[in-house]
Scaffold this active site. Structure first.
Site, PDB file in Angstrom:
ATOM      1  N   GLY A 122       0.921  -1.253  -0.081  1.00 23.78           N
ATOM      2  CA  GLY A 122       0.003   0.104  -0.107  1.00 23.78           C
ATOM      3  C   GLY A 122       0.882   1.158  -0.007  1.00 23.78           C
ATOM      4  N   SER A 172       5.712  -5.189  -1.379  1.00 23.41           N
ATOM      5  CA  SER A 172       5.689  -3.855  -1.858  1.00 23.41           C
ATOM      6  C   SER A 172       6.132  -2.947  -0.640  1.00 23.41           C
ATOM      7  CB  SER A 172       4.151  -3.475  -2.326  1.00 23.41           C
ATOM      8  OG  SER A 172       4.052  -2.455  -2.552  1.00 23.41           O
ATOM      9  N   ALA A 173       5.042  -2.295   0.092  1.00 24.74           N
ATOM     10  CA  ALA A 173       5.430  -1.331   1.278  1.00 24.74           C
ATOM     11  C   ALA A 173       6.098  -2.062   2.221  1.00 24.74           C
ATOM     12  CB  ALA A 173       4.218  -0.488   1.474  1.00 24.74           C
ATOM     13  N   HIS A 218       8.637  -3.384  -7.250  1.00 29.91           N
ATOM     14  CA  HIS A 218       7.858  -2.923  -8.442  1.00 29.91           C
ATOM     15  C   HIS A 218       8.514  -2.565  -9.631  1.00 29.91           C
ATOM     16  CE1 HIS A 218       3.906  -3.704  -6.619  1.00 29.91           C
ATOM     17  NE2 HIS A 218       4.244  -2.889  -5.661  1.00 29.91           N
ATOM     18  N   GLU A 271       8.283  -7.188 -10.415  1.00 28.38           N
ATOM     19  CA  GLU A 271       7.297  -7.995  -9.796  1.00 28.38           C
ATOM     20  C   GLU A 271       7.318  -9.783 -10.062  1.00 28.38           C
ATOM     21  OE1 GLU A 271       3.504  -6.219 -11.162  1.00 28.38           O
ATOM     22  OE2 GLU A 271       3.820  -4.686  -9.729  1.00 28.38           O
TER      23      GLU A 271
END
Length: 235
Positions: free
Chosen positions: A90, A122-123, A159, A194
């Site tokens: 997020g 991700s985050a 990403h 990814e």
């Protein structure tokens, strides 16, 4: 015990179901664990209960007991009681801000350094580096510091893609990371695509997945890293 941390670039690859591609990477970390704590705070536009359910369903094949930090009256004790820690994706700024708000940065670091498995995507991967200065996210809040968990003595950029849309005149990702290396030439940045992840096991660090990563470090720009590469020299 030693650090056992998995830093996934993303929760999905293409149109695959949520976290499906990651199960094969997470499974080795979950072999001897049952109770996992999920940290949902990066999910700004998503209800925390809904986010937890999505993670539980995505990882159902692992037969884990997954609860969320937002459900606990005592987040610090919840971290201590868990066998492992999941941190979702997020907004990285909001995630780090909430970890500072709950005063759990040092505790998470200590627990993971003592051997508690950690899986972020991700985050949740961004915050495992020295700082969040190479996140792709918009700074929607201002954390007390950009300093992060420091489970890896470097910067991450999940990403990763250097695609530039036709007619778009903004900087590419590689140009943004070049800017970082100009102002901080001593700190390496590892960019992961990814479907891939960095996996730290003690003093060993390697790139896993079926795509290459990229190194940005001083004058070294977008140097390809082959899948399976030993990156322990950067620890």
């Amino acid at each position: 015990m030693a650090i056992n941390a998995l830093m996934l670039s993303s929760s999905r690859v293409g149109n695959t179901p949520y976290l499906e591609h990651a199960i094969k990477f997470i499974k080795p970390l979950s072999q001897n664990t049952k109770k996992w704590l999920f940290i949902p705070y990066a999910g700004v536009s998503m209800d925390h209960d809904a986010y937890l359910l999505m993670v539980q369903q995505g990882l159902a094949d692992l037969s884990l007991e997954i609860t969320s930090m937002h459900q606990s009256q005592d987040p610090k004790q919840a971290i201590r009681d868990a066998d492992g820690i999941f941190v979702g994706g997020g907004n990285t700024f909001q995630l780090l801000n909430m970890l500072y708000l709950h005063d759990v940065i040092e505790l998470i670091r200590e627990q993971v350094q003592a051997g508690k498995p950690y899986v972020g995507w991700s985050a949740g991967s961004n915050i495992t580096g020295l700082s969040i200065r190479t996140t792709n996210d918009m700074p929607i809040v201002e954390p007390p510091s950009f300093n992060a968990l420091n489970l890896l003595p470097l910067q991450l950029n999940p990403h990763y893609s250097n695609y530039q849309a036709p007619g778009h005149n903004g900087e590419t990702r590689a140009q943004r990371l070049l800017e970082f290396t100009v102002v901080d030439p001593l700190t390496p940045v590892i960019a992961i695509q990814e479907g891939t992840a960095l996996w730290r096991q003690g003093d060993n660090l390697r790139l896993v997945g079926d795509k290459e990563g990229y190194l940005f470090h001083g004058k070294q720009q977008e140097v390809p890293i082959t899948s399976g590469s030993d990156l322990s020299a950067y620890l």
